[in-house]
Design a protein around this motif. Structure first.
Motif, PDB file in Angstrom:
ATOM      1  N   HIS A 285     -49.117  -5.913 -90.987  1.00  0.00           N
ATOM      2  CA  HIS A 285     -48.250  -4.192 -90.690  1.00  0.00           C
ATOM      3  C   HIS A 285     -47.990  -3.794 -92.217  1.00  0.00           C
ATOM      4  N   ARG A 286     -48.361  -3.886 -93.267  1.00  0.00           N
ATOM      5  CA  ARG A 286     -48.630  -2.830 -94.197  1.00  0.00           C
ATOM      6  C   ARG A 286     -49.228  -1.314 -93.886  1.00  0.00           C
ATOM      7  N   ALA A 287     -50.349  -1.351 -93.194  1.00  0.00           N
ATOM      8  CA  ALA A 287     -50.522   0.135 -92.385  1.00  0.00           C
ATOM      9  C   ALA A 287     -49.526   0.705 -91.844  1.00  0.00           C
ATOM     10  N   ALA A 288     -49.010   0.252 -91.484  1.00  0.00           N
ATOM     11  CA  ALA A 288     -48.304   0.905 -90.241  1.00  0.00           C
ATOM     12  C   ALA A 288     -47.528   1.627 -91.621  1.00  0.00           C
ATOM     13  N   PHE A 289     -46.571   1.610 -93.475  1.00  0.00           N
ATOM     14  CA  PHE A 289     -46.085   1.607 -94.055  1.00  0.00           C
ATOM     15  C   PHE A 289     -47.301   2.759 -94.872  1.00  0.00           C
ATOM     16  N   ALA A 290     -48.159   2.136 -95.227  1.00  0.00           N
ATOM     17  CA  ALA A 290     -48.824   2.884 -95.510  1.00  0.00           C
ATOM     18  C   ALA A 290     -49.543   4.744 -95.653  1.00  0.00           C
ATOM     19  N   GLN A 291     -48.866   4.890 -94.126  1.00  0.00           N
ATOM     20  CA  GLN A 291     -48.536   7.025 -94.276  1.00  0.00           C
ATOM     21  C   GLN A 291     -47.451   6.731 -94.686  1.00  0.00           C
ATOM     22  N   ASP A 292     -46.460   6.546 -95.027  1.00  0.00           N
ATOM     23  CA  ASP A 292     -45.479   6.577 -95.950  1.00  0.00           C
ATOM     24  C   ASP A 292     -45.505   6.134 -97.415  1.00  0.00           C
ATOM     25  N   GLU A 293     -46.585   6.594 -97.516  1.00  0.00           N
ATOM     26  CA  GLU A 293     -46.777   5.938 -99.125  1.00  0.00           C
ATOM     27  C   GLU A 293     -45.964   4.926 -99.318  1.00  0.00           C
ATOM     28  N   GLY A 294     -45.847   3.625 -98.599  1.00  0.00           N
ATOM     29  CA  GLY A 294     -45.265   2.270 -98.306  1.00  0.00           C
ATOM     30  C   GLY A 294     -43.277   2.583 -98.518  1.00  0.00           C
ATOM     31  N   GLN A 295     -42.750   3.702 -97.715  1.00  0.00           N
ATOM     32  CA  GLN A 295     -41.573   3.772 -98.241  1.00  0.00           C
ATOM     33  C   GLN A 295     -41.045   3.250 -96.645  1.00  0.00           C
ATOM     34  N   LEU A 296     -39.972   2.963 -96.013  1.00  0.00           N
ATOM     35  CA  LEU A 296     -39.681   2.537 -95.696  1.00  0.00           C
ATOM     36  C   LEU A 296     -37.534   2.001 -95.076  1.00  0.00           C
ATOM     37  N   VAL A 297     -37.635   2.528 -94.602  1.00  0.00           N
ATOM     38  CA  VAL A 297     -36.008   2.263 -94.722  1.00  0.00           C
ATOM     39  C   VAL A 297     -35.068   0.795 -93.736  1.00  0.00           C
ATOM     40  N   ILE A 298     -34.342   0.748 -94.004  1.00  0.00           N
ATOM     41  CA  ILE A 298     -33.334  -0.757 -93.525  1.00  0.00           C
ATOM     42  C   ILE A 298     -32.399  -0.392 -92.721  1.00  0.00           C
ATOM     43  N   THR A 299     -32.219  -0.954 -92.062  1.00  0.00           N
ATOM     44  CA  THR A 299     -30.427  -0.703 -91.846  1.00  0.00           C
ATOM     45  C   THR A 299     -30.254  -1.874 -90.913  1.00  0.00           C
ATOM     46  N   ILE A 300     -28.887  -1.113 -90.786  1.00  0.00           N
ATOM     47  CA  ILE A 300     -28.971  -2.935 -90.346  1.00  0.00           C
ATOM     48  C   ILE A 300     -28.285  -2.712 -88.037  1.00  0.00           C
ATOM     49  N   ASP A 301     -28.358  -3.599 -87.814  1.00  0.00           N
ATOM     50  CA  ASP A 301     -28.291  -3.603 -86.092  1.00  0.00           C
ATOM     51  C   ASP A 301     -26.614  -3.480 -85.356  1.00  0.00           C
TER      52      ASP A 301
ATOM     53  N   ASP B 188     -25.531  -4.653 -83.286  1.00  0.00           N
ATOM     54  CA  ASP B 188     -24.716  -5.222 -82.160  1.00  0.00           C
ATOM     55  C   ASP B 188     -25.227  -7.109 -82.549  1.00  0.00           C
ATOM     56  N   GLU B 189     -26.458  -7.028 -83.034  1.00  0.00           N
ATOM     57  CA  GLU B 189     -26.550  -8.486 -83.477  1.00  0.00           C
ATOM     58  C   GLU B 189     -26.676  -8.738 -85.323  1.00  0.00           C
ATOM     59  N   ARG B 190     -26.577  -9.912 -86.252  1.00  0.00           N
ATOM     60  CA  ARG B 190     -26.716  -9.845 -87.619  1.00  0.00           C
ATOM     61  C   ARG B 190     -28.446 -10.017 -87.703  1.00  0.00           C
ATOM     62  N   CYS B 191     -29.103  -8.890 -87.709  1.00  0.00           N
ATOM     63  CA  CYS B 191     -30.349  -8.435 -88.542  1.00  0.00           C
ATOM     64  C   CYS B 191     -30.381  -7.728 -88.639  1.00  0.00           C
ATOM     65  N   LEU B 192     -31.231  -7.343 -89.453  1.00  0.00           N
ATOM     66  CA  LEU B 192     -32.090  -6.118 -90.097  1.00  0.00           C
ATOM     67  C   LEU B 192     -32.917  -5.139 -88.769  1.00  0.00           C
ATOM     68  N   LEU B 193     -33.129  -3.827 -89.172  1.00  0.00           N
ATOM     69  CA  LEU B 193     -34.092  -2.928 -88.961  1.00  0.00           C
ATOM     70  C   LEU B 193     -35.195  -2.251 -89.552  1.00  0.00           C
TER      71      LEU B 193
ATOM     72  N   LEU C  17     -27.370  -5.925 -97.372  1.00  0.00           N
ATOM     73  CA  LEU C  17     -28.202  -6.269 -96.197  1.00  0.00           C
ATOM     74  C   LEU C  17     -28.342  -7.527 -95.802  1.00  0.00           C
ATOM     75  N   ARG C  18     -29.046  -8.875 -97.122  1.00  0.00           N
ATOM     76  CA  ARG C  18     -28.760 -10.119 -96.586  1.00  0.00           C
ATOM     77  C   ARG C  18     -27.873 -10.301 -96.663  1.00  0.00           C
ATOM     78  N   GLY C  19     -26.658 -10.277 -96.960  1.00  0.00           N
ATOM     79  CA  GLY C  19     -25.712 -10.684 -96.656  1.00  0.00           C
ATOM     80  C   GLY C  19     -24.969 -10.045 -94.668  1.00  0.00           C
ATOM     81  N   HIS C  20     -25.578  -9.352 -94.572  1.00  0.00           N
ATOM     82  CA  HIS C  20     -25.335  -9.056 -93.378  1.00  0.00           C
ATOM     83  C   HIS C  20     -25.947  -9.946 -92.159  1.00  0.00           C
ATOM     84  N   ALA C  21     -26.704  -9.869 -92.548  1.00  0.00           N
ATOM     85  CA  ALA C  21     -28.139 -10.786 -91.786  1.00  0.00           C
ATOM     86  C   ALA C  21     -27.637 -11.674 -91.636  1.00  0.00           C
ATOM     87  N   GLU C  22     -27.421 -12.944 -92.492  1.00  0.00           N
ATOM     88  CA  GLU C  22     -27.221 -14.020 -92.735  1.00  0.00           C
ATOM     89  C   GLU C  22     -28.621 -14.667 -93.173  1.00  0.00           C
ATOM     90  N   LEU C  23     -29.256 -14.194 -94.183  1.00  0.00           N
ATOM     91  CA  LEU C  23     -30.309 -14.260 -94.747  1.00  0.00           C
ATOM     92  C   LEU C  23     -30.265 -14.938 -95.858  1.00  0.00           C
TER      93      LEU C  23
END
Length: 149
Positions: free
Chosen positions: A22-38, A40-45, A97-103
């Protein structure tokens, strides 16, 4: 396109080693990504930054006098957090965010096309068990009626 399921462990600091595939998909953005909550579910996007910026513009353009639209804006944009892959290919999942997803420790990363979902192992297991055990009460969306697997 993100696809597949990977079982992972978060370390004691809340860091997650991104699978190499999956790392190559983030390489075009210089390794930057955004995490947010779902919403409807207790998971992260997890989105590559460039993908998220397109989605964020669409969310921000939703009508401000619509209660549902405002709820979505508050949840998705309000929780959106930029993170970067470190030199070891890890990301730090913020505590809120870990708390939201119960990670805690065991996690599951699930490919969903343009994004990844991050689930606590127990929540993912309960969701898949419920899906596999539920009946066919819901109507199939029209777009899927002609799909052949």
């Amino acid at each position: 396109m993100f696809r597949g399921i990977t079982n992972l462990n978060l370390d004691g600091k809340g860091r997650l080693a991104m699978p190499t595939r999956h790392r190559a998909a983030f390489a075009q953005d210089e390794g930057q990504l955004v995490i947010t909550i779902d919403t409807d579910e207790r998971c992260l996007l997890l989105y590559p930054l460039s993908t998220w910026l397109t989605i964020e513009r669409q969310i921000d353009a939703l009508p401000s006098f619509n209660k549902t639209a405002n709820r979505i804006k508050r949840m998705l944009i309000g929780h959106a957090t930029e993170v970067s892959l470190d030199a070891a290919g890890r990301i730090l999942i913020p505590g809120e965010l870990r708390g939201h997803a119960e990670l805690d420790k065991e996690a599951v990363l699930v490919g969903q096309g343009k994004k990844l979902e991050l689930w606590a192992q127990g929540n993912w297991t309960r969701l898949t068990d419920a899906f596999l055990n539920e009946g066919e009460d819901e109507a199939l969306p029209a777009a899927l009626e002609s799909l052949s697997l």
